[in-house]
Design a protein around this motif. Structure first.
Motif, PDB file in Angstrom:
ATOM      1  N   GLY A   1     -84.959 -54.840 -38.698  1.00 27.41           N
ATOM      2  CA  GLY A   1     -85.829 -56.008 -38.749  1.00 27.41           C
ATOM      3  C   GLY A   1     -86.874 -55.908 -39.836  1.00 27.41           C
ATOM      4  O   GLY A   1     -87.045 -54.876 -40.486  1.00 27.41           O
ATOM      5  N   LEU A   2     -87.610 -57.007 -40.001  1.00 32.74           N
ATOM      6  CA  LEU A   2     -88.634 -57.077 -41.041  1.00 32.74           C
ATOM      7  C   LEU A   2     -89.722 -56.034 -40.808  1.00 32.74           C
ATOM      8  O   LEU A   2     -90.178 -55.371 -41.745  1.00 32.74           O
ATOM      9  CB  LEU A   2     -89.236 -58.480 -41.088  1.00 32.74           C
ATOM     10  CG  LEU A   2     -90.369 -58.700 -42.092  1.00 32.74           C
ATOM     11  CD1 LEU A   2     -89.888 -58.437 -43.513  1.00 32.74           C
ATOM     12  CD2 LEU A   2     -90.919 -60.123 -41.973  1.00 32.74           C
ATOM     13  N   ALA A   3     -90.141 -55.878 -39.544  1.00 33.99           N
ATOM     14  CA  ALA A   3     -91.217 -54.925 -39.242  1.00 33.99           C
ATOM     15  C   ALA A   3     -90.809 -53.505 -39.632  1.00 33.99           C
ATOM     16  O   ALA A   3     -91.594 -52.750 -40.220  1.00 33.99           O
ATOM     17  CB  ALA A   3     -91.585 -54.988 -37.765  1.00 33.99           C
ATOM     18  N   GLN A   4     -89.558 -53.128 -39.325  1.00 33.34           N
ATOM     19  CA  GLN A   4     -89.082 -51.790 -39.681  1.00 33.34           C
ATOM     20  C   GLN A   4     -88.950 -51.635 -41.198  1.00 33.34           C
ATOM     21  O   GLN A   4     -89.265 -50.580 -41.753  1.00 33.34           O
ATOM     22  CB  GLN A   4     -87.739 -51.523 -39.017  1.00 33.34           C
ATOM     23  CG  GLN A   4     -87.819 -51.256 -37.520  1.00 33.34           C
ATOM     24  CD  GLN A   4     -86.437 -51.008 -36.948  1.00 33.34           C
ATOM     25  OE1 GLN A   4     -85.559 -51.875 -37.000  1.00 33.34           O
ATOM     26  NE2 GLN A   4     -86.227 -49.817 -36.401  1.00 33.34           N
ATOM     27  N   THR A   5     -88.499 -52.698 -41.854  1.00 37.48           N
ATOM     28  CA  THR A   5     -88.379 -52.655 -43.315  1.00 37.48           C
ATOM     29  C   THR A   5     -89.741 -52.419 -43.952  1.00 37.48           C
ATOM     30  O   THR A   5     -89.890 -51.618 -44.879  1.00 37.48           O
ATOM     31  CB  THR A   5     -87.764 -53.960 -43.841  1.00 37.48           C
ATOM     32  OG1 THR A   5     -86.458 -54.135 -43.283  1.00 37.48           O
ATOM     33  CG2 THR A   5     -87.653 -53.930 -45.358  1.00 37.48           C
ATOM     34  N   VAL A   6     -90.756 -53.133 -43.452  1.00 37.51           N
ATOM     35  CA  VAL A   6     -92.117 -52.946 -43.963  1.00 37.51           C
ATOM     36  C   VAL A   6     -92.595 -51.523 -43.705  1.00 37.51           C
ATOM     37  O   VAL A   6     -93.184 -50.874 -44.579  1.00 37.51           O
ATOM     38  CB  VAL A   6     -93.078 -53.974 -43.318  1.00 37.51           C
ATOM     39  CG1 VAL A   6     -94.527 -53.649 -43.670  1.00 37.51           C
ATOM     40  CG2 VAL A   6     -92.728 -55.391 -43.770  1.00 37.51           C
ATOM     41  N   GLN A   7     -92.316 -51.003 -42.503  1.00 39.83           N
ATOM     42  CA  GLN A   7     -92.734 -49.652 -42.150  1.00 39.83           C
ATOM     43  C   GLN A   7     -92.081 -48.621 -43.080  1.00 39.83           C
ATOM     44  O   GLN A   7     -92.742 -47.715 -43.587  1.00 39.83           O
ATOM     45  CB  GLN A   7     -92.366 -49.352 -40.698  1.00 39.83           C
ATOM     46  CG  GLN A   7     -92.799 -47.974 -40.210  1.00 39.83           C
ATOM     47  CD  GLN A   7     -92.329 -47.683 -38.802  1.00 39.83           C
ATOM     48  OE1 GLN A   7     -91.549 -48.454 -38.230  1.00 39.83           O
ATOM     49  NE2 GLN A   7     -92.794 -46.579 -38.249  1.00 39.83           N
ATOM     50  N   HIS A   8     -90.782 -48.765 -43.300  1.00 41.96           N
ATOM     51  CA  HIS A   8     -90.076 -47.833 -44.180  1.00 41.96           C
ATOM     52  C   HIS A   8     -90.611 -47.925 -45.607  1.00 41.96           C
ATOM     53  O   HIS A   8     -90.796 -46.899 -46.279  1.00 41.96           O
ATOM     54  CB  HIS A   8     -88.576 -48.146 -44.178  1.00 41.96           C
ATOM     55  CG  HIS A   8     -87.935 -48.016 -42.831  1.00 41.96           C
ATOM     56  ND1 HIS A   8     -86.705 -48.570 -42.539  1.00 41.96           N
ATOM     57  CD2 HIS A   8     -88.351 -47.404 -41.689  1.00 41.96           C
ATOM     58  CE1 HIS A   8     -86.400 -48.299 -41.283  1.00 41.96           C
ATOM     59  NE2 HIS A   8     -87.386 -47.593 -40.754  1.00 41.96           N
ATOM     60  N   SER A   9     -90.836 -49.146 -46.078  1.00 46.08           N
ATOM     61  CA  SER A   9     -91.318 -49.337 -47.450  1.00 46.08           C
ATOM     62  C   SER A   9     -92.700 -48.721 -47.633  1.00 46.08           C
ATOM     63  O   SER A   9     -92.979 -48.083 -48.657  1.00 46.08           O
ATOM     64  CB  SER A   9     -91.358 -50.835 -47.793  1.00 46.08           C
ATOM     65  OG  SER A   9     -90.071 -51.407 -47.713  1.00 46.08           O
ATOM     66  N   LEU A  10     -93.571 -48.900 -46.638  1.00 42.91           N
ATOM     67  CA  LEU A  10     -94.920 -48.336 -46.737  1.00 42.91           C
ATOM     68  C   LEU A  10     -94.886 -46.808 -46.696  1.00 42.91           C
ATOM     69  O   LEU A  10     -95.672 -46.136 -47.380  1.00 42.91           O
ATOM     70  CB  LEU A  10     -95.803 -48.876 -45.612  1.00 42.91           C
ATOM     71  CG  LEU A  10     -96.164 -50.366 -45.710  1.00 42.91           C
ATOM     72  CD1 LEU A  10     -96.982 -50.806 -44.495  1.00 42.91           C
ATOM     73  CD2 LEU A  10     -96.946 -50.655 -47.001  1.00 42.91           C
ATOM     74  N   ALA A  11     -93.971 -46.246 -45.886  1.00 38.96           N
ATOM     75  CA  ALA A  11     -93.844 -44.786 -45.839  1.00 38.96           C
ATOM     76  C   ALA A  11     -93.428 -44.238 -47.201  1.00 38.96           C
ATOM     77  O   ALA A  11     -93.977 -43.236 -47.681  1.00 38.96           O
ATOM     78  CB  ALA A  11     -92.835 -44.386 -44.773  1.00 38.96           C
ATOM     79  N   LEU A  12     -92.476 -44.914 -47.839  1.00 40.56           N
ATOM     80  CA  LEU A  12     -92.027 -44.471 -49.151  1.00 40.56           C
ATOM     81  C   LEU A  12     -93.075 -44.750 -50.222  1.00 40.56           C
ATOM     82  O   LEU A  12     -93.195 -44.006 -51.202  1.00 40.56           O
ATOM     83  CB  LEU A  12     -90.700 -45.140 -49.496  1.00 40.56           C
ATOM     84  CG  LEU A  12     -89.516 -44.580 -48.703  1.00 40.56           C
ATOM     85  CD1 LEU A  12     -88.320 -45.504 -48.758  1.00 40.56           C
ATOM     86  CD2 LEU A  12     -89.132 -43.204 -49.223  1.00 40.56           C
TER      87      LEU A  12
END
Length: 277
Positions: free
Chosen positions: A23-34
């Protein structure tokens, strides 16, 4: 996800099975981690920021003290007020070259295969790298603002408008950096990526109103400058910092930014999938 999970010390494993849908929330979380991983790299190696600090210093000093009298008719202070917002646009545009060259170099290290083996959104490695580059743009603009103030530049509006100008400049750099990202994924040679981006940036910058007003240009050049994204962003930033009309140039700037992202984000993702495939 923490940045520790992405450490390069972990062994390369077989591709993990991705969830059915991220989902979008997980995509944002992964992107911010990277993105956090990328920021950490900048903090550990600040020499990566030298180019974005020196470029605006050299550009502003050169155009004020070498060409200022000739281009302004003797009104150096007035020219400083005109050229500073334009140099801000040029500086962040040039800073956006680095992301493509960096990703092109990473492509030969196997890091994309490592990302591909993790249960993360496919877009997050590229989005995270782009977001991490905000550090470069902030360093670039911070240096330029301090130097301009020392030289006598004065903001003619309010803090809200000034923050809006900074947000527009960073948004412009982030949007156009997707061209650099696409070339970085397409060409496995950092020097070639840098050269192609320079070929793109120089005509857009020098055929704009960054250094001279539109009314001093030939008719054909003025017609191009009126729709040039660099000119539009420079006009919007001048309005936000110096005072003056903003709406038209801001609308044109946002249209260009949206158009570039809509075209080059999918192209960059397609090239990334082929690169990591």
């Amino acid at each position: 996800m923490s940045t520790q999970t992405l450490s390069s010390t972990q062994p390369l494993s077989a591709p993990a099975e991705l969830p059915g849908r991220i989902g979008l929330a997980q995509t944002v979380q992964h992107s911010l981690a990277l993105a956090g991983r990328g920021v950490t790299k900048f903090m550990k190696s600040p020499m990566q920021l030298v180019d974005v600090i020196l470029t605006p210093i050299i550009s502003l000093l050169m155009f004020i003290y070498l060409f200022g009298d000739a281009m302004s008719g003797g009104d150096t202070h007035g020219y400083l007020q005109h050229v500073t917002p334009g140099v801000m646009v040029m500086a962040v545009f040039q800073a956006s070259i680095g992301i493509g060259a960096s990703l092109s170099a990473d492509a030969s290290t196997g890091i994309f295969d490592r990302f591909r083996s993790m249960p993360i959104a496919r877009s997050s490695p590229l989005v995270g790298a782009v977001l991490a580059d905000i550090v470069r743009y902030v360093a670039c603009l911070g240096t330029l603002v301090v130097l301009a103030l020392i030289m006598g530049y004065r903001v003619g509006t309010n803090p809200v408008a000034s923050l809006a100008a900074v947000a527009l400049l960073i948004g412009f750099a982030l949007s156009f950096s997707w061209i650099s990202v696409f070339l970085g994924m397409l060409i496995k040679n950092p020097a070639s990526v840098q050269g192609l981006m320079t070929i793109l940036i120089l005509p857009l910058t020098f055929a704009s109103n960054v250094f001279v007003s539109d009314n001093k240009m030939a008719d054909w050049l003025q017609a191009w400058s009126d729709v040039n994204p660099v000119s539009l962003v420079a006009d919007a930033v001048r309005g936000l910092l110096n005072g003056g009309p903003v709406a038209g140039s801001l609308a044109g700037s946002l249209a260009w930014m949206a158009g570039v992202v809509l075209v080059f984000f999918p192209l960059a993702m397609r090239a990334y999938r082929k690169n990591a495939g």
